[in-house]
Design an enzyme around this catalytic site. Structure first.
Site, short mmCIF file in Angstrom:
data_model
loop_
_atom_site.label_atom_id
_atom_site.label_comp_id
_atom_site.label_asym_id
_atom_site.label_seq_id
_atom_site.Cartn_x
_atom_site.Cartn_y
_atom_site.Cartn_z
N SER A 1 2.64 39.72 6.48
CA SER A 1 2.12 41.05 6.89
C SER A 1 2.67 41.69 8.87
CB SER A 1 0.79 41.88 6.44
OG SER A 1 -0.10 40.99 7.62
N GLU B 1 -5.23 28.50 2.26
CA GLU B 1 -3.81 28.69 2.62
C GLU B 1 -3.29 28.45 4.01
OE1 GLU B 1 -3.03 33.76 2.67
OE2 GLU B 1 -5.16 33.68 1.53
N ARG C 1 -1.78 -10.37 -0.99
CA ARG C 1 -2.68 -11.04 -1.28
C ARG C 1 -3.40 -10.48 -2.36
NH1 ARG C 1 -7.48 -8.26 2.86
NH2 ARG C 1 -7.24 -6.82 2.22
N GLN D 1 -2.65 -6.71 10.96
CA GLN D 1 -0.93 -7.14 11.43
C GLN D 1 -1.03 -8.11 12.07
OE1 GLN D 1 2.18 -4.33 12.10
NE2 GLN D 1 1.27 -3.23 10.69
N GLY E 1 1.42 -0.84 0.04
CA GLY E 1 0.32 0.24 0.01
C GLY E 1 0.86 0.99 0.28
N SER E 2 0.62 2.16 0.87
CA SER E 2 1.40 3.30 0.21
C SER E 2 3.10 3.13 0.65
CB SER E 2 0.65 4.66 2.34
OG SER E 2 1.26 5.80 1.88
N GLN E 3 2.59 2.51 2.20
CA GLN E 3 3.98 2.25 2.68
C GLN E 3 4.94 1.84 2.02
OE1 GLN E 3 6.79 4.46 4.47
NE2 GLN E 3 4.68 5.90 4.73
N HIS F 1 5.66 0.75 12.28
CA HIS F 1 5.33 2.07 12.78
C HIS F 1 5.20 0.65 14.52
CE1 HIS F 1 2.42 3.17 16.43
NE2 HIS F 1 1.20 3.75 15.03
N GLU G 1 -10.11 31.33 2.88
CA GLU G 1 -8.99 31.61 3.97
C GLU G 1 -9.18 30.78 5.04
OE1 GLU G 1 -7.79 34.25 4.80
OE2 GLU G 1 -9.02 34.57 2.80
#
Ligand code: NDP
Ligand code: MG
Length: 336
Positions: free
Chosen positions: A251, A230, A48, A85, A26-28, A107, A226
């Site tokens: 600013s 941003e 799988r 897992q 997957g992602s990792q 993790h 806003e």
């Protein structure tokens, strides 16, 4: 101060001749498996049949079912969803693990919360890149990387630290720097970060401030710019140069308003809520709740996702992003 390493601190050749099985794509899983392979290491993907497995084949990886990938491996890197897992470990991983092999994670959840209780002959280590999968891959291909954390839980062979360092180098983390932690610390701070700041806190802050503006009669598009759009510009400045760079580039009006009003928004009550979140992480309540959520097919999670997708902020946001040509293109490309 935490101990840390760069590429020069890694002994060469530690993983040559070693077989690495990355479980999950997957992602990792995808990002780390591709990086390890491009680092010249011997990688097989265990998944799988289905979407992930097809993607791994398309990427030119060697793909096997989980049990066969584990059988031949010296290092089994488990990149399945945390709540899946322990089930896969008991059924398909543990019975096939070679004696003296290593298991590793990105993790510490399953080890720290007792969901996986490793055999005594195994080395158990953690290599956690501090970024989402697509960034782990993208930065690697740019010749850089994301910082990472390593930890040792069990050092049966005496080589666990050497393996962890070489593994972190293989996924590109050593280029940015790798810090030494423990499974407990990584697990608890990671969960705290994602609940309080990164995923939970920021999304709740954005949503609440959007709702206030709309409720007060302002047009949703203005509210979106806003309170949502941003955010990235500000966070990028903080990421690069800390709060100092951010305050420098906004600013004086924004700096004065921000410094004086901010602490009344994230106030004592919010800090109390953070301690409660931390307690639930430390005492295992969160982990238990989340594991049960997985076992009940994500009853709460799916309902909350559905509710959120109907939120005005999301529907207006979609419209606004589709009016910005390069964001529209990006959304088309990444749509699953
Ligand atoms: P994903 O949900 O993106 O991917 C999970 C993979 O596991 C998929 O390939 C999925 O395949 C497969 N899978 C799921 N269930 C099973 C099963 N029962 N048997 C076999 N394969 C299965 O996970 P992530 O990459 O997000 O997370 C993996 C680990 O990395 C976790 O420990 C997470 O905490 C950690 N991590 C994640 C980060 C992130 O950015 N996402 C950041 C840092 C750490 P299928 O397509 O078939 O469902
Ligand atoms: Mg996490």
């Amino acid at each position: 101060m935490a101990e840390m390493f760069y590429e020069n601190d890694v002994e060469p050749g530690v993983l040559s001749g070693k077989k690495i099985a990355v479980i999950g794509y997957g992602s990792q899983g995808r990002a780390q498996a591709l990086n390890l392979k491009d680092s010249g290491l011997d990688v097989v993907v265990g998944v799988r049949p289905g979407k992930s497995s097809n993607a791994a084949v398309e990427d030119g990886m060697v793909v096997k079912d989980v049990a066969s990938a584990v059988e031949s491996a010296d290092i089994v890197h488990i990149l399945l969803p945390d709540e899946a897992q322990s089930i896969v470990y008991k059924k398909e991983i543990e019975p096939n693990l070679k004696k003296g092999a290593s298991i590793s994670f990105s993790h510490g959840f399953n080890i720290h919360y007792n969901q996986i209780i490793p055999r005594e002959d195994l080395d158990v280590f953690l290599v956690a890149p501090k970024g989402p999968g697509h960034t782990v891959r993208e930065t690697f291909t740019q010749g850089i990387g994301v910082p990472g954390l390593i930890a040792i839980y069990q050092d049966a062979t005496g080589n666990a630290m050497k393996y962890a360092k070489s593994f972190a180098k293989g996924i590109g983390c050593m280029r940015a720097g790798v810090y030494v932690t423990t499974f407990k610390e990584e697990t608890e701070t990671d969960l705290f970060g994602e609940q309080v700041d990164l995923c939970g806190g920021i999304s709740a802050l954005i949503k609440a401030s959007f709702e206030v503006l709309v409720d007060a009669g302002y047009q949703p598009e203005m509210a979106y710019f806003e309170t949502v759009h941003e955010v990235k510009l500000i966070v990028d400045l903080i990421h690069e140069g800390g709060l100092e760079r951010m305050w420098d580039s906004v600013s004086n009006t924004a700096e004065y308003g921000g410094m004086t009003v901010g602490p009344s928004i994230i106030n004592e009550e919010s800090v109390d809520a953070m301690y409660i979140a931390l307690d639930r992480i430390q005492n295992g309540q969160f982990a238990k709740e989340f594991i049960l959520e997985g076992l009940t097919n994500y009853t709460v999670l799916r309902a909350m996702e559905r509710l959120e997708s109907e939120h005005l902020m999301e529907t207006v946001g979609k419209e606004i992003r589709s009016n910005i040509p390069w964001l529209a293109d990006k959304n088309k490309k990444t749509k699953k």
